[in-house]
Design an enzyme around this catalytic site. Structure first.
Site, PDB file in Angstrom:
ATOM      1  N   LYS A  15      -8.895  13.737   5.219  1.00  0.00           N
ATOM      2  CA  LYS A  15      -8.057  12.536   5.177  1.00  0.00           C
ATOM      3  C   LYS A  15      -7.011  12.700   6.267  1.00  0.00           C
ATOM      4  O   LYS A  15      -6.935  13.766   6.888  1.00  0.00           O
ATOM      5  CB  LYS A  15      -7.382  12.380   3.803  1.00  0.00           C
ATOM      6  CG  LYS A  15      -6.669  13.648   3.302  1.00  0.00           C
ATOM      7  CD  LYS A  15      -6.088  13.462   1.896  1.00  0.00           C
ATOM      8  CE  LYS A  15      -7.083  13.693   0.790  1.00  0.00           C
ATOM      9  NZ  LYS A  15      -7.077  12.713  -0.271  1.00  0.00           N
ATOM     10  N   ARG A  16      -6.225  11.640   6.561  1.00  0.00           N
ATOM     11  CA  ARG A  16      -5.168  11.784   7.547  1.00  0.00           C
ATOM     12  C   ARG A  16      -4.257  12.953   7.170  1.00  0.00           C
ATOM     13  O   ARG A  16      -4.033  13.220   5.989  1.00  0.00           O
ATOM     14  CB  ARG A  16      -4.364  10.478   7.652  1.00  0.00           C
ATOM     15  CG  ARG A  16      -5.138   9.358   8.329  1.00  0.00           C
ATOM     16  CD  ARG A  16      -5.495   9.738   9.758  1.00  0.00           C
ATOM     17  NE  ARG A  16      -4.305   9.763  10.569  1.00  0.00           N
ATOM     18  CZ  ARG A  16      -3.932   8.818  11.425  1.00  0.00           C
ATOM     19  NH1 ARG A  16      -4.706   7.767  11.609  1.00  0.00           N
ATOM     20  NH2 ARG A  16      -2.816   8.914  12.120  1.00  0.00           N
ATOM     21  N   LYS A  19     -15.110   8.026  -3.554  1.00  0.00           N
ATOM     22  CA  LYS A  19     -16.350   8.283  -2.810  1.00  0.00           C
ATOM     23  C   LYS A  19     -16.942   9.639  -3.182  1.00  0.00           C
ATOM     24  O   LYS A  19     -18.160   9.780  -3.367  1.00  0.00           O
ATOM     25  CB  LYS A  19     -16.080   8.227  -1.296  1.00  0.00           C
ATOM     26  CG  LYS A  19     -15.667   6.839  -0.822  1.00  0.00           C
ATOM     27  CD  LYS A  19     -15.055   6.823   0.570  1.00  0.00           C
ATOM     28  CE  LYS A  19     -14.344   5.484   0.788  1.00  0.00           C
ATOM     29  NZ  LYS A  19     -13.462   5.457   1.967  1.00  0.00           N
ATOM     30  N   HIS A  56       0.798  -1.232   0.000  1.00  0.00           N
ATOM     31  CA  HIS A  56       0.000   0.000   0.000  1.00  0.00           C
ATOM     32  C   HIS A  56       0.828   1.277   0.000  1.00  0.00           C
ATOM     33  O   HIS A  56       0.259   2.358   0.177  1.00  0.00           O
ATOM     34  CB  HIS A  56      -0.922   0.044   1.222  1.00  0.00           C
ATOM     35  CG  HIS A  56      -1.959  -1.024   1.250  1.00  0.00           C
ATOM     36  ND1 HIS A  56      -3.243  -0.844   0.775  1.00  0.00           N
ATOM     37  CD2 HIS A  56      -1.903  -2.298   1.687  1.00  0.00           C
ATOM     38  CE1 HIS A  56      -3.933  -1.963   0.936  1.00  0.00           C
ATOM     39  NE2 HIS A  56      -3.139  -2.861   1.492  1.00  0.00           N
ATOM     40  N   THR A  65      -8.840   6.411  -1.815  1.00  0.00           N
ATOM     41  CA  THR A  65     -10.149   5.810  -2.064  1.00  0.00           C
ATOM     42  C   THR A  65     -11.257   6.833  -1.834  1.00  0.00           C
ATOM     43  O   THR A  65     -12.358   6.692  -2.362  1.00  0.00           O
ATOM     44  CB  THR A  65     -10.379   4.578  -1.153  1.00  0.00           C
ATOM     45  OG1 THR A  65      -9.932   4.892   0.163  1.00  0.00           O
ATOM     46  CG2 THR A  65      -9.626   3.373  -1.673  1.00  0.00           C
TER      47      THR A  65
HETATM   48  C1  26Q Z   1       3.489   0.190  10.290  1.00  0.00           C
HETATM   49  C2  26Q Z   1       4.404  -0.180  11.259  1.00  0.00           C
HETATM   50  C3  26Q Z   1       4.274   0.246  12.577  1.00  0.00           C
HETATM   51  C4  26Q Z   1       3.177   1.033  12.924  1.00  0.00           C
HETATM   52  C5  26Q Z   1       2.248   1.400  11.954  1.00  0.00           C
HETATM   53  C6  26Q Z   1       2.404   0.987  10.635  1.00  0.00           C
HETATM   54  C7  26Q Z   1       1.411   1.401   9.605  1.00  0.00           C
HETATM   55  C8  26Q Z   1       0.067   1.531   9.921  1.00  0.00           C
HETATM   56  C9  26Q Z   1      -0.855   1.923   8.967  1.00  0.00           C
HETATM   57  C10 26Q Z   1       1.813   1.656   8.295  1.00  0.00           C
HETATM   58  C11 26Q Z   1       0.873   2.037   7.326  1.00  0.00           C
HETATM   59  C12 26Q Z   1      -0.481   2.172   7.665  1.00  0.00           C
HETATM   60  C13 26Q Z   1      -1.522   2.582   6.721  1.00  0.00           C
HETATM   61  C14 26Q Z   1      -1.334   2.787   5.430  1.00  0.00           C
HETATM   62  C15 26Q Z   1      -2.421   3.228   4.547  1.00  0.00           C
HETATM   63  O1  26Q Z   1      -3.523   3.523   4.978  1.00  0.00           O
HETATM   64  N1  26Q Z   1      -2.170   3.293   3.238  1.00  0.00           N
HETATM   65  C16 26Q Z   1      -3.186   3.704   2.279  1.00  0.00           C
HETATM   66  O2  26Q Z   1      -3.832   2.545   1.765  1.00  0.00           O
HETATM   67  C17 26Q Z   1      -4.943   2.891   0.961  1.00  0.00           C
HETATM   68  C18 26Q Z   1      -5.636   1.607   0.544  1.00  0.00           C
HETATM   69  O3  26Q Z   1      -4.860   0.914  -0.382  1.00  0.00           O
HETATM   70  C19 26Q Z   1      -4.502   3.715  -0.227  1.00  0.00           C
HETATM   71  O4  26Q Z   1      -5.640   4.124  -0.935  1.00  0.00           O
HETATM   72  C20 26Q Z   1      -3.698   4.946   0.222  1.00  0.00           C
HETATM   73  O5  26Q Z   1      -3.171   5.619  -0.906  1.00  0.00           O
HETATM   74  C21 26Q Z   1      -2.580   4.520   1.158  1.00  0.00           C
HETATM   75  O6  26Q Z   1      -1.917   5.645   1.682  1.00  0.00           O
END
Ligand code: 26Q
Length: 821
Positions: free
Chosen positions: A556-557, A671, A363, A667
């Protein structure tokens, strides 16, 4: 065909009311006279839950009898939002419930609002998992989700004096949607050491001994499909002290406090969701969470497989496991351990089974988000797993050596162990080696991973191992539930609600585009949705906005790569321009409301600065009498799934403006367009495919292309870097104290001006401003604007998560739906 299927439970208003009354009086032990909205919510949920349970049991029974291949979706995040509205719509009884609730003296909207969001995720990745569960059930795929039952979901955000403050999200007080399975438990081992012995045939056997045990308890949530009796299962694991571990010695010796402390330490594992999005900042507890969840899930999956009494080599014909990012990668190692150490299979035979079972979805390409764990930590927590990782790496590097003899650089670059100080395990590399397919989440993103971060693996394994599955969203929640009036209007023009099961049918809307009454109703619905948001803004922030203004939304975040800073700098630029105008000139301007929302990771200082600046700009602009309705700046507190359901349908324009090549897919872009809003965006992620589908005349694209990003960054660092003139004016205003303490935002300005502008805010500024000017001009022509919106919605069929899940099923999982008779 399934309609012949006899569904149990109430089917009409009277039946529903009887159930609600029964639950109020017995399950909740309250009298009808003191039934408030909270009790009415509980009883309504219990009534619908009862209906789901029967179908849920039958679905599991059907899948077990059919004995076909199942999908297991392993995700540390499931951002589910509310369940009641979704359950009512998916079983097709919302109108029945509405009638019954009316008669009991409540409004269904108020009852729905009582529910606390299940917020077990950060953002896109977690919400994608939730959309996938909806599609898997709606398409009748035999599928389970596996995750962690966090006691605290993503924190609740409060904005105090313009700053983000985090408050714990305790959501489990009363949750009718979960079923504790106290009889389904797995003991999970940590720490300890490995002893090797020889068996009777002289084969070396590893024994993982000692350490500590924590027990995993299953909690199940029913996942109802839309317009089908299929109801799948989401199993979440909760940690507790193992009964064997509860130290009765200590207890009897009067060391009660320390025995309680042991118990609390065990419960800590599933206590809290890590609030980082696209950032790898994990400590030992995060790794413990990962192993705890993965080991419990695999034990469960293997136990189910063993009941079929099949040979091990048939495992991949019965089981497909999808890794949602690298967070569950230890599953690869754990399955190899089960097969070799416990079941006694030969290494190679086991490894073939493992790699045929797993698929891995990436991702992100952001280097700071790629998971790595120190070898020392892995050794300490999971000593046997580290040995297996080393063996996997050894055999892998041997095949690389054969294919690329004497290429030392290749070996160091693809090694699962990064030879640095301290040594690290590269989880993405382990996931690639342990899977048969690796996919990105939008075309550009899948191309990028194959040509940049994973390019050597394409050389080693061939291009066939890598594929693209462009993300999608469920039209049930994101159109039918969030925007019921638009869903009805679309149904009236396309021949019923069939489009909710086959979203490509939206294309029929283009036939009605010249129907003036249809366009008028379309515009009225958008306006009503904006009025609803206007009231919410008034109630929560006491700011009056004009619902006829252009609503410009970025929710968004908060992250530098998503560039909320570009948006707010643009807002300041607009404000300065308005201030410089004569009153007559000002009157000709188009009123706009800039709406922001989103959480910052608690440790992400710069993201919190961005939130602070947006709030400070709002504080100045919103009370400037010269500006009035022409510009308002709103920060919506605590953006989450249920707020998105209100905000998305109310947008005219939404912003998806990440630096090209950084947003894997996005995403929410899908929406917003699906709800009749237009987009301003960069050529990034799924924006590119949205443009291809809806036509470039219906989207406002701007900015640098991803292929030019590297050169620009290089030029900033090694050449001379001059900041855009318009942006400099914005910086001068910030630094003269127009928006509070000038020094507060020094680092934000310096990131662009003095530190290489990594996210290319200055490079894209002018084209962003120009494109916003075009937006203003086009919005003035409302008739043409509405036509663009309708055409766009008509062409969004591709972005259903149903299409996406069918692609996974065919190209990665090799599973078929289980038809219901
Ligand atoms: C990893 C290690 C330690 C702690 C936290 C994490 C961690 C947690 C959450 C790393 C990444 C995430 C989340 C990533 C995320 O939300 N990515 C998004 O995924 C969506 C679905 O595919 C995409 O549409 C977005 O572009 C992408 O940013």
């Amino acid at each position: 065909a399934w309609k012949k299927h006899q569904v149990q439970g109430f089917t009409d208003k009277d039946g529903f009311e009887k159930e609600v009354v029964r639950h109020v009086e017995t399950t909740l032990a309250r009298s009808l006279f003191n039934c408030d909205e909270g009790a009415a919510y509980s009883a309504t949920s219990l009534a619908f839950r009862d209906r789901l349970i029967t179908e849920w049991n039958r679905t599991q029974q059907r899948q077990t009898t059919a004995d076909t291949k199942r999908v297991y979706y392993l995700s540390l995040e499931f951002l589910m939002g509310r369940a009641l509205d979704n359950a009512m719509l998916n079983v097709g009884l919302k109108d029945v419930a509405k009638g019954g609730i009316d008669e009991l003296g409540f409004r269904i909207e108020d009852i729905i609002e009582q529910e606390h969001d299940a917020a077990l995720g950060n953002g896109g990745l977690g919400r994608l998992a939730a959309c996938f569960l909806d599609s898997l059930a709606s398409l009748n795929y035999p599928a389970w989700g596996y995750g962690l039952r966090y006691r605290y979901g993503i924190f609740k955000q409060e904005i105090i004096n313009g700053y983000q403050v985090e408050v714990p999200d305790y959501w489990l007080d009363f949750n009718p949607w979960e079923f504790p399975r106290h009889d389904v438990t797995v003991d999970i081992q940590f720490y300890g050491n490995v002893r090797k012995s020889q068996d009777d045939n002289g084969k070396t056997v590893a024994h993982w001994e000692g350490g500590e045990i924590v027990t995993a308890v299953a909690y199940d949530m029913p996942i109802p499909g839309y317009a089908t009796p299929s109801t799948n299962n989401l199993r979440l694991w909760s940690s507790k002290a193992s009964s064997g571990e509860f130290d009765f010695q200590k207890f009897n010796n009067g060391d009660y406090e320390s025995s309680v402390a042991d118990q609390q330490r065990a419960e800590t594992i599933s206590a809290v969701l890590y609030p980082n999005d696209n950032l790898d900042r994990g400590k030992e507890l995060r790794l413990k969470q990962q192993y705890f969840w993965v080991a419990a899930s695999l034990y469960d999956i293997v136990r189910r497989f063993k009941k079929t009494k099949r040979a091990w080599r048939e495992f991949p014909d019965q089981v497909a496991i999808q890794l949602n990012d690298t967070h569950p990668t230890l599953a690869v190692v754990e399955l190899q351990r089960i097969l070799v150490d416990i079941e006694g299979l030969e290494w190679d035979e086991a490894w073939t089974i493992v790699t045929s079972t797993f698929g891995y979805t990436n991702h992100t390409v952001l280097p700071e988000a790629l998971e790595k764990w120190p070898v020392g930590l892995m050794q300490h927590l999971l000593p046997r797993h580290l040995q297996i990782i080393y063996d996997i790496n050894l055999f892998f590097l041997q095949t690389v050596e054969k294919k690329f003899p004497n290429d030392r650089e290749m070996l160091t670059s693809v090694s699962i162990i990064e030879e640095c100080q301290p040594k690290m395990v590269r989880m993405a590399y382990l996931a690639i080696v342990g899977s048969h397919k690796v996919n990105g989440v939008a075309e550009l993103h899948s191309d990028l991973i194959q040509t940049t971060i994973f390019k050597d693996f394409v050389k080693i394994f061939g291009a066939d191992k890598f594929t693209n599955v462009t993300n999608g969203i469920t039209p049930r929640r994101w159109l039918h539930q969030a925007n019921p009036r638009l869903s009805e209007l679309i149904a009236s023009k396309t021949g019923g609600h069939e489009f909710l099961k086959d979203l490509t049918q939206l294309n029929k809307l283009e036939l009605s585009i010249d129907d003036a009454a249809f366009r008028k109703e379309w515009a009225e619905i958008k306006y009503a949705n904006k009025v609803r948001l206007t009231k919410y803004i008034k109630k929560t922030l006491d700011v009056t906005v004009n619902p006829s203004a252009l609503f410009d939304v970025q929710v968004k975040r908060i992250h530098e790569y998503k560039r909320q800073q570009l948006n707010i700098f643009g807002v300041i630029h607009r404000y300065l321009a308005l201030k410089a105008m004569s009153p007559e000139e000002r009157k000709k301007q188009l009123p706009r409301v800039s709406i922001f929302g989103g959480k910052a990771a608690p440790g992400y200082w710069m993201a919190k600065q961005i939130i602070h600046l947006i709030n400070n700009v709002g504080a100045v602009v919103n009370k400037d009498p010269e500006i009035g309705d022409l510009l308002k700046v709103i920060y919506l507190e605590d953006y989450n799934v249920s707020k998105a359901e209100m905000i998305v349908p109310a947008s005219d324009l939404s912003e998806h403006i990440s630096t090209a090549g950084t947003e894997a897919s996005g995403t929410s872009n899908m929406k917003f367009v699906l709800n009749g809003g237009l987009i301003i965006g960069t050529c990034d992620g799924a924006n590119i495919e949205i443009t291809r589908e809806i036509g470039q005349e219906n989207i406002f694209l701007f900015g640098t292309l991803s292929e030019d990003v590297e050169d620009l960054r290089h030029a900033h660092t090694y050449g001379s870097h001059t900041v855009d003139a318009g942006l400099n004016k914005v910086f001068e205003a910030i630094q003269s104290g127009t928006f509070g303490e000038p020094n507060d935002f020094g680092a934000m300005v310096a990131a662009v001006r003095d530190h290489g502008d990594y996210y290319l805010v200055s490079d894209d500024f002018q084209s962003y401003i120009d494109t916003q000017k075009m937006v203003d001009n086009e919005y003035r022509n409302q008739d043409e604007w509405i036509r663009k919106c309708i055409r766009s919605v008509a062409r969004m069929g591709f972005f259903s998560s149903d299409r996406c899940i069918n692609e996974y099923a065919e190209g990665i999982w090799n599973v078929e739906p289980l038809v219901v008779n």
